[in-house]
Design a protein around this motif. Sequence first.
Motif, PDB file in Angstrom:
ATOM      1  N   VAL A 105      -0.152   7.812   2.786  1.00 35.44           N
ATOM      2  CA  VAL A 105      -0.580   7.624   1.391  1.00 35.44           C
ATOM      3  C   VAL A 105      -1.894   8.363   1.136  1.00 35.44           C
ATOM      4  O   VAL A 105      -2.546   8.820   2.072  1.00 35.44           O
ATOM      5  CB  VAL A 105      -0.770   6.122   1.046  1.00 35.44           C
ATOM      6  CG1 VAL A 105       0.538   5.366   1.192  1.00 35.44           C
ATOM      7  CG2 VAL A 105      -1.849   5.484   1.915  1.00 35.44           C
ATOM      8  N   ASP A 106      -2.291   8.431  -0.128  1.00 37.02           N
ATOM      9  CA  ASP A 106      -3.579   9.015  -0.493  1.00 37.02           C
ATOM     10  C   ASP A 106      -4.678   7.988  -0.239  1.00 37.02           C
ATOM     11  O   ASP A 106      -4.391   6.810  -0.028  1.00 37.02           O
ATOM     12  CB  ASP A 106      -3.600   9.391  -1.985  1.00 37.02           C
ATOM     13  CG  ASP A 106      -2.635  10.531  -2.288  1.00 37.02           C
ATOM     14  OD1 ASP A 106      -2.312  11.305  -1.366  1.00 37.02           O
ATOM     15  OD2 ASP A 106      -2.198  10.617  -3.458  1.00 37.02           O
ATOM     16  N   VAL A 107      -5.916   8.450  -0.322  1.00 38.57           N
ATOM     17  CA  VAL A 107      -7.027   7.522  -0.127  1.00 38.57           C
ATOM     18  C   VAL A 107      -7.904   7.497  -1.386  1.00 38.57           C
ATOM     19  O   VAL A 107      -8.050   8.518  -2.057  1.00 38.57           O
ATOM     20  CB  VAL A 107      -7.855   7.903   1.129  1.00 38.57           C
ATOM     21  CG1 VAL A 107      -8.566   9.236   0.961  1.00 38.57           C
ATOM     22  CG2 VAL A 107      -8.837   6.813   1.519  1.00 38.57           C
ATOM     23  N   GLU A 108      -8.408   6.320  -1.718  1.00 37.17           N
ATOM     24  CA  GLU A 108      -9.299   6.191  -2.887  1.00 37.17           C
ATOM     25  C   GLU A 108     -10.545   5.454  -2.418  1.00 37.17           C
ATOM     26  O   GLU A 108     -10.446   4.395  -1.792  1.00 37.17           O
ATOM     27  CB  GLU A 108      -8.560   5.373  -3.948  1.00 37.17           C
ATOM     28  CG  GLU A 108      -9.337   5.159  -5.228  1.00 37.17           C
ATOM     29  CD  GLU A 108      -8.553   4.207  -6.145  1.00 37.17           C
ATOM     30  OE1 GLU A 108      -7.494   4.601  -6.662  1.00 37.17           O
ATOM     31  OE2 GLU A 108      -9.014   3.059  -6.313  1.00 37.17           O
ATOM     32  N   ARG A 149       2.371   1.681  -3.381  1.00 40.34           N
ATOM     33  CA  ARG A 149       1.336   2.100  -4.328  1.00 40.34           C
ATOM     34  C   ARG A 149       0.976   3.574  -4.121  1.00 40.34           C
ATOM     35  O   ARG A 149       0.560   4.270  -5.031  1.00 40.34           O
ATOM     36  CB  ARG A 149       0.104   1.210  -4.094  1.00 40.34           C
ATOM     37  CG  ARG A 149      -0.985   1.298  -5.131  1.00 40.34           C
ATOM     38  CD  ARG A 149      -2.334   0.888  -4.528  1.00 40.34           C
ATOM     39  NE  ARG A 149      -2.454  -0.509  -4.210  1.00 40.34           N
ATOM     40  CZ  ARG A 149      -3.143  -0.964  -3.149  1.00 40.34           C
ATOM     41  NH1 ARG A 149      -3.740  -0.129  -2.310  1.00 40.34           N
ATOM     42  NH2 ARG A 149      -3.225  -2.244  -2.918  1.00 40.34           N
ATOM     43  N   GLY A 150       1.127   4.017  -2.882  1.00 46.64           N
ATOM     44  CA  GLY A 150       0.842   5.426  -2.569  1.00 46.64           C
ATOM     45  C   GLY A 150      -0.631   5.711  -2.375  1.00 46.64           C
ATOM     46  O   GLY A 150      -1.041   6.869  -2.230  1.00 46.64           O
ATOM     47  N   VAL A 151      -1.460   4.661  -2.368  1.00 44.06           N
ATOM     48  CA  VAL A 151      -2.911   4.847  -2.242  1.00 44.06           C
ATOM     49  C   VAL A 151      -3.516   3.731  -1.398  1.00 44.06           C
ATOM     50  O   VAL A 151      -3.225   2.556  -1.628  1.00 44.06           O
ATOM     51  CB  VAL A 151      -3.604   4.806  -3.632  1.00 44.06           C
ATOM     52  CG1 VAL A 151      -5.115   4.914  -3.496  1.00 44.06           C
ATOM     53  CG2 VAL A 151      -3.097   5.915  -4.533  1.00 44.06           C
ATOM     54  N   LEU A 152      -4.351   4.116  -0.441  1.00 45.77           N
ATOM     55  CA  LEU A 152      -5.121   3.138   0.330  1.00 45.77           C
ATOM     56  C   LEU A 152      -6.505   3.049  -0.302  1.00 45.77           C
ATOM     57  O   LEU A 152      -7.197   4.069  -0.439  1.00 45.77           O
ATOM     58  CB  LEU A 152      -5.234   3.602   1.784  1.00 45.77           C
ATOM     59  CG  LEU A 152      -6.081   2.713   2.697  1.00 45.77           C
ATOM     60  CD1 LEU A 152      -5.364   1.389   2.991  1.00 45.77           C
ATOM     61  CD2 LEU A 152      -6.398   3.430   4.011  1.00 45.77           C
ATOM     62  N   LYS A 153      -6.904   1.853  -0.703  1.00 44.65           N
ATOM     63  CA  LYS A 153      -8.200   1.688  -1.378  1.00 44.65           C
ATOM     64  C   LYS A 153      -9.245   1.207  -0.363  1.00 44.65           C
ATOM     65  O   LYS A 153      -9.103   0.125   0.207  1.00 44.65           O
ATOM     66  CB  LYS A 153      -8.056   0.695  -2.528  1.00 44.65           C
ATOM     67  CG  LYS A 153      -7.061   1.198  -3.576  1.00 44.65           C
ATOM     68  CD  LYS A 153      -7.150   0.445  -4.869  1.00 44.65           C
ATOM     69  CE  LYS A 153      -6.152  -0.667  -4.928  1.00 44.65           C
ATOM     70  NZ  LYS A 153      -6.142  -1.373  -6.190  1.00 44.65           N
ATOM     71  N   ALA A 171      -5.309   6.401   5.958  1.00 45.44           N
ATOM     72  CA  ALA A 171      -4.382   6.677   4.849  1.00 45.44           C
ATOM     73  C   ALA A 171      -3.278   7.622   5.312  1.00 45.44           C
ATOM     74  O   ALA A 171      -2.091   7.417   4.999  1.00 45.44           O
ATOM     75  CB  ALA A 171      -5.142   7.285   3.673  1.00 45.44           C
ATOM     76  N   ILE A 204       0.846  -1.200   0.000  1.00 44.68           N
ATOM     77  CA  ILE A 204       0.000   0.000   0.000  1.00 44.68           C
ATOM     78  C   ILE A 204       0.882   1.251   0.000  1.00 44.68           C
ATOM     79  O   ILE A 204       0.638   2.201  -0.748  1.00 44.68           O
ATOM     80  CB  ILE A 204      -0.947  -0.009   1.227  1.00 44.68           C
ATOM     81  CG1 ILE A 204      -1.921  -1.184   1.123  1.00 44.68           C
ATOM     82  CG2 ILE A 204      -1.700   1.314   1.351  1.00 44.68           C
ATOM     83  CD1 ILE A 204      -2.650  -1.533   2.418  1.00 44.68           C
ATOM     84  N   LYS A 259      -9.708   8.410   5.787  1.00 41.66           N
ATOM     85  CA  LYS A 259      -8.667   9.408   5.486  1.00 41.66           C
ATOM     86  C   LYS A 259      -7.570   9.361   6.551  1.00 41.66           C
ATOM     87  O   LYS A 259      -6.383   9.468   6.240  1.00 41.66           O
ATOM     88  CB  LYS A 259      -9.283  10.814   5.451  1.00 41.66           C
ATOM     89  CG  LYS A 259     -10.104  11.098   4.196  1.00 41.66           C
ATOM     90  CD  LYS A 259     -10.615  12.536   4.252  1.00 41.66           C
ATOM     91  CE  LYS A 259     -11.501  12.867   3.071  1.00 41.66           C
ATOM     92  NZ  LYS A 259     -12.237  14.132   3.271  1.00 41.66           N
TER      93      LYS A 259
END
Length: 305
Positions: free
Chosen positions: A107-110, A66-70, A102, A63, A99
Amino acid sequence: MKKRLFSVLAAGIMGAMLVACGSTSQTAQVSEAKPEPKETVTEEKPAEEVVTEEAVAEDVQKIIDRGVLKVGVKNAVVGFGYEDPLTGEYTGMEIELAKALAEKLGVDVEFTAVTAATRTELLDSGDIDCVLATFTITEERKQSWDFTTPYYTDYVSVLVEDAKGIKSLDDLVGSTVGVSSGSTSAKALVKAMIEKGLINGEAFDEESFDPATWSEGVKFQQYDDYPTISTALSAGEVDAFCVDKSILAIYRTEGRSYIDAEFSPQNYGIATTKGSGLSLVAEELVTESFENGTIDKLISENGLD
Ligand code: GLU
């Protein structure tokens, strides 16, 4: 910042021990973690910690890389997970917790909109990393997924069209009730009716209960989403709509009321893949959020108290 990443790493170490005891796969370097450079993380730590920090759980490292938490969230449950149809912006308590998770990972959140029927498939397939979607913790579900300490407790109730004259659990005997596939609602209602002596509980078995085949005292129609149940209620296809009050509140329009019953506490937790490093990070987030007052603040800011 430093404390945040360190605690993630510490959780990762525990996760690594849990997930892959004896495996050598947890070798990801701290320097790969974004956005923290290795120097920032390691300079304040004793030498022995630097070595173990390399054991970030594989799933957590993925994660971070990847830089993003889904995150799987609801998109129509006001106060929990709601997507503004015009702006596409998500709001609610579960959105804020996602949020924060993340943020903890750096990381960012998606967000991916999920339903009671789709949330576990998406988690199992790896399309999402975790679920924050009014997901009730049950013993049965705990066999398949990890859940954090509950961050909110709701109750199940029943919504009816006033014209039907259904006012209590007693009035529901002989009715057809709309529920969501994959939800706890049907079982909760049957249990409540058995406890009140309205249904003969002899045929009820907690483990094998199936809303599709249950016919003792009350029947169920299962739907994939809540708007469809609401439409079925208006059309008279079902006599009542049963789910958690947080969700029912959205559909309580003019000419509809809750029956006089609230039952089966529903403890919502963050769900993650069983044994994953993320389970530990999520648990840490919830614990911290209780300690620093964030949970209480989110409950009151979102009108959930
Ligand atoms: N909270 C209940 C469950 O987890 C209701 C369903 C839903 O969250 O949509 O089954």
